[in-house]
Write an enzyme that holds these catalytic residues in place. Structure first.
Site, PDB file in Angstrom:
ATOM      1  N   ASP A   1       0.845  -1.199   0.000  1.00 32.59           N
ATOM      2  CA  ASP A   1       0.000   0.000   0.000  1.00 32.59           C
ATOM      3  C   ASP A   1       0.881   1.250   0.000  1.00 32.59           C
ATOM      4  O   ASP A   1       2.061   1.189   0.368  1.00 32.59           O
ATOM      5  CB  ASP A   1      -0.908  -0.012   1.241  1.00 32.59           C
ATOM      6  CG  ASP A   1      -2.123   0.901   1.101  1.00 32.59           C
ATOM      7  OD1 ASP A   1      -2.227   1.646   0.109  1.00 32.59           O
ATOM      8  OD2 ASP A   1      -2.993   0.857   2.006  1.00 32.59           O
TER       9      ASP A   1
ATOM     10  N   GLU B   1      -8.187  -0.433   4.594  1.00 29.87           N
ATOM     11  CA  GLU B   1      -6.726  -0.610   4.525  1.00 29.87           C
ATOM     12  C   GLU B   1      -6.211  -1.181   5.853  1.00 29.87           C
ATOM     13  O   GLU B   1      -5.375  -2.093   5.868  1.00 29.87           O
ATOM     14  CB  GLU B   1      -6.037   0.722   4.214  1.00 29.87           C
ATOM     15  CG  GLU B   1      -6.284   1.174   2.783  1.00 29.87           C
ATOM     16  CD  GLU B   1      -5.801   2.576   2.472  1.00 29.87           C
ATOM     17  OE1 GLU B   1      -5.652   2.883   1.287  1.00 29.87           O
ATOM     18  OE2 GLU B   1      -5.590   3.365   3.401  1.00 29.87           O
TER      19      GLU B   1
HETATM   20  C1  5RP Z   1      -5.776   5.843   0.487  1.00 33.10           C
HETATM   21  C2  5RP Z   1      -4.399   5.937   1.036  1.00 33.10           C
HETATM   22  C3  5RP Z   1      -3.274   6.042   0.057  1.00 33.10           C
HETATM   23  O1  5RP Z   1      -2.347   5.052   0.319  1.00 33.10           O
HETATM   24  C4  5RP Z   1      -2.645   7.384   0.187  1.00 33.10           C
HETATM   25  O2  5RP Z   1      -3.642   8.387   0.074  1.00 33.10           O
HETATM   26  C5  5RP Z   1      -1.548   7.597  -0.850  1.00 33.10           C
HETATM   27  O3  5RP Z   1      -2.112   7.701  -2.106  1.00 33.10           O
HETATM   28  P1  5RP Z   1      -1.261   8.037  -3.395  1.00 33.10           P
HETATM   29  O4  5RP Z   1      -0.456   6.836  -3.713  1.00 33.10           O
HETATM   30  O5  5RP Z   1      -2.310   8.350  -4.444  1.00 33.10           O
HETATM   31  O6  5RP Z   1      -0.418   9.241  -3.087  1.00 33.10           O
HETATM   32  O7  5RP Z   1      -4.154   5.903   2.206  1.00 33.10           O
HETATM   33  O8  5RP Z   1      -6.732   5.815   1.512  1.00 33.10           O
END
Ligand code: 5RP
Length: 222
Positions: free
Chosen positions: A85, A107
């Site tokens: 993630d 998540e």
């Molecule tokens: C979604 C999240 C994402 O991991 C976080 O916002 C990062 O996103 P990106 O890769 O678009 O910068 O926590 O809920």
């Protein structure tokens, strides 16, 4: 390299963290979208994925990767080694702020089902101290004003995320201005309030491995 190039580079590097033959845990966000695209090329190595959002599930299915539920994986006794993630911020102790995409609750649930959390970020997400990014807090809609008043008492400035409903039917408060001296303590404290579903602090259970893409390549921290 621009930021999109960095996202693609770190997403591809995450493939080396996966265990062939095993289900993959998949987060949410633009960096994870790049990861899903890279994973599609190795789809035959994995029986499927467990996803943290409707957005990621749709992208996985489009890429031909089967989406499983946690219940199904547990019933089949499948090993769950690696969850991948992104993050909105990550500090030197691998503690994160997440939820910019609004998927923080799922998540946290999916990450907790897996043995290792591999966080993929570009270098702009690394911070000395968490809190520059407004902290997302998912709330049951009827508790929104109550939780907001408690967050203000902590020194934060909560703003309801306009026009946004989570995959769980809840609302998000984005809280600017919090001084986060003790991420684990703050995560536990806010998480106990009635009406709070999840706090976007991932400090009590931080990432296991962090992959950071910069102009000099992808660095690994564990
Ligand atoms: C979604 C999240 C994402 O991991 C976080 O916002 C990062 O996103 P990106 O890769 O678009 O910068 O926590 O809920």
């Amino acid at each position: 390299m621009n930021q999109d190039d960095l996202k693609r580079a770190v997403a591809r590097a995450a493939l080396d963290e996966l265990v062939p033959g095993c289900v993959v845990g998949v987060g949410t966000g633009s960096t994870v979208d790049c990861f899903i695209d890279a994973l599609a090329e190795r789809a035959s190595n994995h029986p499927g994925a467990i996803s943290s959002s409707e957005r990621s599930s749709a992208r996985l299915r489009k890429a031909g990767i089967p989406v499983l539920g946690i219940d199904e994986a547990l019933a089949r006794g499948l090993p769950l080694p690696v969850y991948v993630d992104g993050a909105d911020e990550i500090d030197g102790e691998r503690r994160m702020i997440k939820g910019g995409g609004g998927a923080l609750t799922r998540e946290k649930i999916v990450a907790s089902a897996f043995e290792r959390f591999v966080c993929i970020v570009d270098a702009s997400k690394r911070v000395e101290r968490l809190g520059r990014f407004p902290l997302p807090v998912e709330v049951i809609p009827m508790a929104s004003a109550l939780v907001a008043s408690r967050l203000r008492a902590l020194g934060g400035q909560p703003v309801p995320r306009a026009g946004f409903v989570t995959d769980n039917g809840n609302h998000i408060l984005d809280v600017a201005g919090l001084r986060i001296d003790d991420p684990e303590g703050l995560e536990a404290r806010i998480g106990l309030w009635a009406g709070v579903v999840s706090v976007g602090l991932f400090a009590i259970a931080p990432a296991t491995v962090v992959l950071v893409a910069g102009q000099d390549g992808v660095r690994r921290y564990a």
